[in-house]
Design a protein around this motif. Structure first.
Motif, mmCIF file in Angstrom:
data_model
loop_
_atom_site.group_PDB
_atom_site.id
_atom_site.type_symbol
_atom_site.label_atom_id
_atom_site.label_comp_id
_atom_site.label_asym_id
_atom_site.label_seq_id
_atom_site.Cartn_x
_atom_site.Cartn_y
_atom_site.Cartn_z
ATOM 1 N N ILE A 131 1.979 11.289 4.857
ATOM 2 C CA ILE A 131 3.271 11.124 4.186
ATOM 3 C C ILE A 131 4.400 10.885 5.186
ATOM 4 O O ILE A 131 5.241 10.011 4.977
ATOM 5 N N GLY A 132 4.431 11.661 6.263
ATOM 6 C CA GLY A 132 5.540 11.614 7.214
ATOM 7 C C GLY A 132 5.981 10.218 7.621
ATOM 8 O O GLY A 132 7.147 9.858 7.451
ATOM 9 N N PRO A 133 5.083 9.381 8.132
ATOM 10 C CA PRO A 133 5.503 8.055 8.590
ATOM 11 C C PRO A 133 5.870 7.099 7.452
ATOM 12 O O PRO A 133 6.497 6.082 7.686
ATOM 13 N N ARG A 134 5.462 7.429 6.235
ATOM 14 C CA ARG A 134 5.666 6.516 5.106
ATOM 15 C C ARG A 134 6.807 6.934 4.175
ATOM 16 O O ARG A 134 7.148 6.199 3.255
ATOM 17 N N LEU A 135 7.346 8.097 4.387
ATOM 18 C CA LEU A 135 8.369 8.632 3.485
ATOM 19 C C LEU A 135 9.641 7.793 3.567
ATOM 20 O O LEU A 135 10.136 7.492 4.648
#
Length: 169
Positions: A131-135
């Motif tokens: 999730i982190g890089p795509r949020l």
């Protein structure tokens, strides 16, 4: 009434030979402990791992759904929160559902606490490898406006499996 946590979907409780209670999906609140538990879905190294049979592509779909819900919540919060947005159309839900939503919208403690819980949930999600890089940056900005950090270390996109896959929206 049974509430099944993030990792206990598809649960069944047999009360007797004639009566059983089941739930297909689970409910996950914005409480940090619930979010942390949900983010362990599909992680074989998690202390919460129960030898899940969920394939990685299914885990990606769950995490994409989380990102979509965070985006929906961000839009609500920018418009004043769920109470300001109003109660959605009932569709096939019972009328009692509208009554419950209206009570939640009128609960000042819930309305006051919700932005902080949202900010904490986003902060936890930003640390997740998938999730982190795509949020979406808009989600991070709304979380910051709700009291979260303006930035949080995110895993690098190159460290994430499943690159090149389009989000389902």
């Amino acid at each position: 009434v049974y509430l099944f946590g993030g990792g206990a979907a598809h649960a069944v409780a047999c009360v007797s030979e004639a009566l059983s209670i089941s739930a297909y999906e689970s409910f996950v609140s914005l409480h940090p402990q619930h979010v942390e538990r949900l983010l362990c879905t599909g992680d074989p190294n998690s202390v919460f791992n129960v030898n899940t049979c969920m394939r990685w592509d299914e885990t990606e779909l769950v995490k994409e759904s989380i990102m979509n819900k965070l985006e929906d919540a961000a839009q609500q919060l920018t418009r004043g929160g769920p109470a300001a947005v109003g109660t959605p159309a009932l569709g096939t839900r019972p009328e009692r559902w509208r009554t419950l939503l209206e009570r939640i919208h009128m609960d000042s403690v819930v309305q006051r606490t919700l932005p902080s819980l949202y900010a904490q949930a986003v902060t936890l999600c930003m640390r997740d490898e998938f999730i982190g890089p795509r949020l979406a940056q808009a989600v991070v900005e709304v979380a910051h406006a709700c009291g979260g950090p303006s930035s949080c270390p995110r895993p690098p996109t190159s460290a994430v499996t499943g690159l090149g896959r389009k989000r389902v929206r």
